[in-house]
Write an enzyme that holds these catalytic residues in place. Structure first.
Site, mmCIF file in Angstrom:
data_model
loop_
_atom_site.group_PDB
_atom_site.id
_atom_site.type_symbol
_atom_site.label_atom_id
_atom_site.label_comp_id
_atom_site.label_asym_id
_atom_site.label_seq_id
_atom_site.Cartn_x
_atom_site.Cartn_y
_atom_site.Cartn_z
ATOM 1 N N ILE A 165 52.109 40.330 33.038
ATOM 2 C CA ILE A 165 52.121 41.693 32.499
ATOM 3 C C ILE A 165 50.985 41.882 31.490
ATOM 4 C CG2 ILE A 165 53.533 43.467 31.354
ATOM 5 C CD1 ILE A 165 54.465 42.520 34.230
ATOM 6 N N ARG A 272 11.044 37.642 35.944
ATOM 7 C CA ARG A 272 11.030 36.258 36.412
ATOM 8 C C ARG A 272 9.938 36.070 37.468
ATOM 9 N NH1 ARG A 272 12.351 31.144 35.042
ATOM 10 N NH2 ARG A 272 12.911 29.906 36.860
ATOM 11 N N GLU A 372 47.047 46.106 41.166
ATOM 12 C CA GLU A 372 47.185 47.467 41.727
ATOM 13 C C GLU A 372 47.061 47.465 43.258
ATOM 14 O OE1 GLU A 372 48.987 49.161 39.560
ATOM 15 O OE2 GLU A 372 48.071 50.870 40.545
ATOM 16 N N THR A 374 46.837 44.270 46.365
ATOM 17 C CA THR A 374 45.811 43.317 46.809
ATOM 18 C C THR A 374 45.021 43.949 47.965
ATOM 19 O OG1 THR A 374 47.220 42.326 48.494
ATOM 20 C CG2 THR A 374 47.355 41.365 46.284
ATOM 21 N N SER A 375 43.857 43.396 48.238
ATOM 22 C CA SER A 375 43.036 43.938 49.336
ATOM 23 C C SER A 375 43.806 43.931 50.649
ATOM 24 C CB SER A 375 41.742 43.134 49.478
ATOM 25 O OG SER A 375 40.832 43.532 48.488
HETATM 26 C C1 LIG Z 1 45.590 39.331 35.336
HETATM 27 C C2 LIG Z 1 46.719 40.075 35.976
HETATM 28 C C3 LIG Z 1 47.223 41.215 35.398
HETATM 29 C C4 LIG Z 1 48.302 41.892 35.969
HETATM 30 N N1 LIG Z 1 48.850 42.976 35.321
HETATM 31 C C5 LIG Z 1 50.032 43.475 35.770
HETATM 32 C C6 LIG Z 1 50.731 44.459 35.005
HETATM 33 O O1 LIG Z 1 50.279 44.895 33.943
HETATM 34 N N2 LIG Z 1 51.926 44.886 35.453
HETATM 35 C C7 LIG Z 1 52.474 44.423 36.621
HETATM 36 O O2 LIG Z 1 53.566 44.860 36.963
HETATM 37 N N3 LIG Z 1 51.812 43.519 37.391
HETATM 38 C C8 LIG Z 1 50.616 43.026 36.974
HETATM 39 N N4 LIG Z 1 49.959 42.068 37.719
HETATM 40 C C9 LIG Z 1 50.544 41.608 38.967
HETATM 41 C C10 LIG Z 1 49.769 42.020 40.199
HETATM 42 O O3 LIG Z 1 49.916 43.380 40.448
HETATM 43 C C11 LIG Z 1 50.247 41.114 41.332
HETATM 44 O O4 LIG Z 1 49.726 39.833 41.082
HETATM 45 C C12 LIG Z 1 49.837 41.603 42.683
HETATM 46 O O5 LIG Z 1 50.553 42.753 43.015
HETATM 47 C C13 LIG Z 1 50.081 40.562 43.779
HETATM 48 O O6 LIG Z 1 51.353 40.035 43.698
HETATM 49 P P1 LIG Z 1 51.561 38.447 43.699
HETATM 50 O O7 LIG Z 1 50.708 37.885 42.630
HETATM 51 O O8 LIG Z 1 53.013 38.172 43.612
HETATM 52 O O9 LIG Z 1 50.996 37.960 45.069
HETATM 53 P P2 LIG Z 1 51.741 38.014 46.491
HETATM 54 O O10 LIG Z 1 52.347 39.343 46.717
HETATM 55 O O11 LIG Z 1 52.611 36.828 46.611
HETATM 56 O O12 LIG Z 1 50.492 37.837 47.438
HETATM 57 C C14 LIG Z 1 49.830 36.590 47.645
HETATM 58 C C15 LIG Z 1 48.811 36.773 48.770
HETATM 59 O O13 LIG Z 1 49.489 37.141 49.972
HETATM 60 C C16 LIG Z 1 49.014 38.376 50.473
HETATM 61 N N5 LIG Z 1 50.144 39.128 51.000
HETATM 62 C C17 LIG Z 1 51.231 39.570 50.335
HETATM 63 N N6 LIG Z 1 52.057 40.235 51.165
HETATM 64 C C18 LIG Z 1 51.495 40.225 52.371
HETATM 65 C C19 LIG Z 1 51.856 40.740 53.639
HETATM 66 N N7 LIG Z 1 52.975 41.421 53.826
HETATM 67 N N8 LIG Z 1 51.016 40.543 54.676
HETATM 68 C C20 LIG Z 1 49.856 39.869 54.531
HETATM 69 N N9 LIG Z 1 49.464 39.348 53.359
HETATM 70 C C21 LIG Z 1 50.262 39.522 52.281
HETATM 71 C C22 LIG Z 1 48.379 39.072 49.273
HETATM 72 O O14 LIG Z 1 47.377 39.990 49.677
HETATM 73 C C23 LIG Z 1 47.807 37.879 48.527
HETATM 74 O O15 LIG Z 1 46.569 37.510 49.066
HETATM 75 C C24 LIG Z 1 48.852 41.424 37.177
HETATM 76 C C25 LIG Z 1 48.307 40.279 37.787
HETATM 77 C C26 LIG Z 1 47.285 39.598 37.201
HETATM 78 C C27 LIG Z 1 46.781 38.339 37.855
#
Ligand SMILES: Cc1cc2nc3c(=O)[nH]c(=O)nc-3n(C[C@H](O)[C@H](O)[C@H](O)COP(=O)(O)OP(=O)(O)OC[C@H]3O[C@@H](n4cnc5c(N)ncnc54)[C@H](O)[C@@H]3O)c2cc1C
Length: 557
Positions: A165, A272, A372, A374-375
């Protein structure tokens, strides 16, 4: 959303931000905080104070803010990311944290909590993610159990944990997503509430100036008026309502950080000297490490600007333009990463050490393809939404969009519109092949479609922006770094890449998923327009030369 600040006020905000950063966020200080993993809370608080009041931009004017538009927020987020993405993330977290309140709060809740952000500069955190609920927020485990007195719900007891968070350890209040008997709901939890605690700040790869912490909720009691909107079960709808907007913010972070890195590499390459002349004179350097990266970033910007205009022209934020926000974020964050990576290479050994900042940009910008959405999640969002349009229009959606680009090409033959049309048609054709062959049963094919669609739509958007620039009809707050003819050359560079990429890659996945018999490959190539896209590469080197000349202020012979 409305028109937001007038042009002069936006320029004032950007210039105050610039001055503040010059004074308080020098490279030396940023590097030291980055090295020692320190979140400079006092500096962040001063950004929220009388000196800058950056948070006022996204607080509506009726609650004491400036009521900035999406366009204002894009320009400001880009500028912040050029300085430091960790500090920018702290501002984003306050915005995200206030989001459920802006979208779903009662008038009293808005007055109280948004008022505190505006008048006290309260720092906010957004508590959605959990250890086992990331991309799939529906899997959240945190609970909010109603506490009743005399048959009335007077409060809730919250139990669970939150992960990653931003501002978690420093926020004055946090909006927390928790399961009530009627489903996920948002609650406001103030710092210091019994049972509510933050863990140690995470030691991160990048954005090390941002405080990221896990949160623990153990029998945290909150009054019933902390349930946002006063009705249980609205949490996921409220979270989704502003994705278009928040993704434009993170898209702008990718754009700003990518440009921040390139703007270190460009002057470096002028000074450079290697191989008998400055690197900026070496075509093999500029045309690999600089020009394509700029074209990609500016394609992302085109989509950001169009999406910001759409959101600002819309009545409300409720769930509108979420897919457009997804495309803007997907393309700009990936482009930002690629630009920062190229900037390291462009500085050689100097790029690999801390002092020259580009490796910090690279570590920082990495987060933009993760938070926000993942890709991969964005690829899925984009593909699913456009798939529905394809089905609803019986395959006409991209053919119609392509015709619009053909008309633009007839009026403005120099903005890459014809090749953008090739990319759009290729996307439509690939989708149709996927429909007929049921190829999206392979999840990988579905997600690759998301990537190809985003590329094609960005090429179209770039051509429209280049045409508007030539017509003298850009949005008044639009970025004007490049002269219109140079922007048109950049658009052509990107359109060529998009047309060939979408046609070639699209055909590859159709064939790869068993969508054509071996003897039909040639007709597939014709249908997706690979040859046309290849023929369209004519003039590519000349256009890249033109952009390089403008970038390095060289007279064209
Ligand atoms: C520095 C930082 C700040 C953050 N700040 C906040 C915040 O302020 N508030 C908050 O609520 N959250 C926050 N987050 C959380 C962030 O939004 C999550 O990390 C993100 O949504 C991904 O969730 P996860 O880490 O659980 O990864 P996962 O959901 O477990 O994903 C892992 C990998 O699997 C892939 N994947 C997931 N689901 C699928 C699918 N169905 N099909 C194919 N591929 C998939 C993803 O693309 C990723 O590559 C933060 C994270 C970080 C690292």
């Amino acid at each position: 959303m409305g028109t937001g600040l007038d042009n002069e006020s936006l320029a004032g905000v950007l210039s105050s931000l610039h001055e503040f950063a010059k004074r308080e966020l020098s490279d030396e200080k940023l590097l030291e905080w980055d090295r020692t993993d320190v979140c400079p809370v006092d500096v962040v608080r001063r950004m929220y104070g009388d000196e800058l009041g950056i948070q006022l931009l996204f607080v509506p004017s009726e609650y004491g803010g400036l009521g900035g538009s999406t366009f204002d927020v894009y320009r400001t987020c880009e500028a912040m990311a050029r300085v430091d993405l960790g500090v920018a993330t702290s501002v984003l977290a306050t915005f995200l944290g206030s989001d459920p309140i802006s979208v779903g709060g009662t008038p009293e809740q808005r007055e109280r909590w948004l008022g505190r952000i505006a008048s006290e500069g309260a720092l906010v955190a957004y508590g959605a993610t959990e250890p086992s609920a990331g991309s799939d927020l529906g899997a959240l485990k945190t609970t909010a159990t109603p506490v009743e007195e005399g048959g009335q719900v007077v409060g809730y007891k919250l139990n669970g944990s939150k992960q990653w968070i931003s501002n978690g350890g420093i926020a004055d209040f946090t909006t927390v997503l928790a399961n009530t008997p009627k489903g996920p709901s948002w609650f406001v939890v103030e710092k210091g509430t019994a049972g509510f605690s933050a863990g140690r700040q995470e030691e991160k790869h990048g954005i090390r100036l941002s405080n990221t912490a896990p949160l623990t909720l153990e029998d945290v009691y909150v009054e019933a008026d902390r349930l946002i909107g006063g009705v249980e079960g609205q949490g996921l709808v409220q979270a989704q309502a502003v994705f278009g907007y928040t993704r434009v913010m993170v898209a702008s972070f990718g754009l700003g950080a990518g440009w921040g890195a390139l703007d270190r590499a460009i002057p470096y390459s002028k000074d450079r000297v290697q191989g008998g002349g400055p690197l900026s004179e070496k075509q093999g350097y500029t045309h690999k490490l600089v020009i394509p990266r700029i074209a990609w970033l500016e394609a992302g910007r085109s989509y950001i600007e169009e999406t910001a205009e759409l959101i600002d022209a819309a009545e409300g934020l409720q769930g509108q333009y979420n897919t457009e926000g997804a495309i803007a974020k997907y393309v700009s964050s990936e482009a930002g990463n690629a630009a920062a990576e190229a900037a390291i290479q462009a500085l050689g050994g100097y790029g690999y050490v801390h002092e020259y900042m580009v490796e910090k940009f690279k570590r920082d910008v990495r987060i933009t393809t993760i938070y926000e959405g993942t890709s991969e999640i964005l690829e899925m969002t984009i593909a699913r939404d456009r798939w529905q349009l394809h089905m609803k229009t019986r395959g006409a959606y991209y053919a119609d969009r392509a015709k619009e680009l053909d008309s633009l090409h007839a009026r403005r033959p120099d903005v890459g519109a014809a090749l953008a049309a090739v990319a759009l048609r290729a996307a439509g054709e690939v989708m149709e092949r996927c429909r007929v062959g049921r190829l999206t049963r392979h999840q990988h094919v579905l997600l690759r479609l998301g990537e190809l669609i985003a590329r094609a739509e960005c090429a179209a958007s770039f051509a429209r922006r280049a045409a508007r620039a030539l017509d003298g009809a850009l949005h008044e707050k639009a970025d004007r770094r490049f002269e219109p003819p140079v922007l048109a050359a950049l658009s052509r560079v990107f359109a060529r890449e998009a047309a060939l990429g979408v046609a070639h890659e699209g055909a590859r996945w159709v064939v790869g998923a068993g969508g054509v018999a071996p003897g039909e490959v040639e007709s597939l190539e014709r249908a997706v327009g690979t040859r046309v896209a290849l023929a369209g590469q004519t003039g590519l080197i000349e256009d890249m030369d033109r952009v390089a000349d403008a970038l390095y202020e060289r007279a064209r012979s």
